[in-house]
Scaffold this motif. Sequence first.
Motif: not given
Length: 123
Positions: A37, A45-47, A60, A107
Amino acid sequence: QVQLVESGGGLVQAGGSLRLSCAASGRTFSVYGMGWFRQAPGKERELAAAISWDGYTEYEDSMKGRFTISRDNAKRTVYLQMNSLKPEDTAVYYCAVGATGRASRLAREYDYWGQGTQVTVSS
């Protein structure tokens, strides 16, 4: 106690490449999904990418074709190869161990996290 140690971050020019590594200890590594992440300043927070216990991968959309996640179960290590880096890829990148064997995009489905490694892409 599960420990994750990331390495490989740094400063790179746009268009360059970096390879992140995450070494895991304290849990049977091969049966769990793993994820990378990222979190940029002021953003959630992002993948970046995830990989299941048997190698199925998720990315992503903005990273498809540029990032590749892989794992070496014998070395208890997961990797993130990042190519064609862009300034918007600048973030702290975190490695995480899933609660299941799936390549989850969420997440909340990861229960152990590394300390993060900074990736900075200059224009």
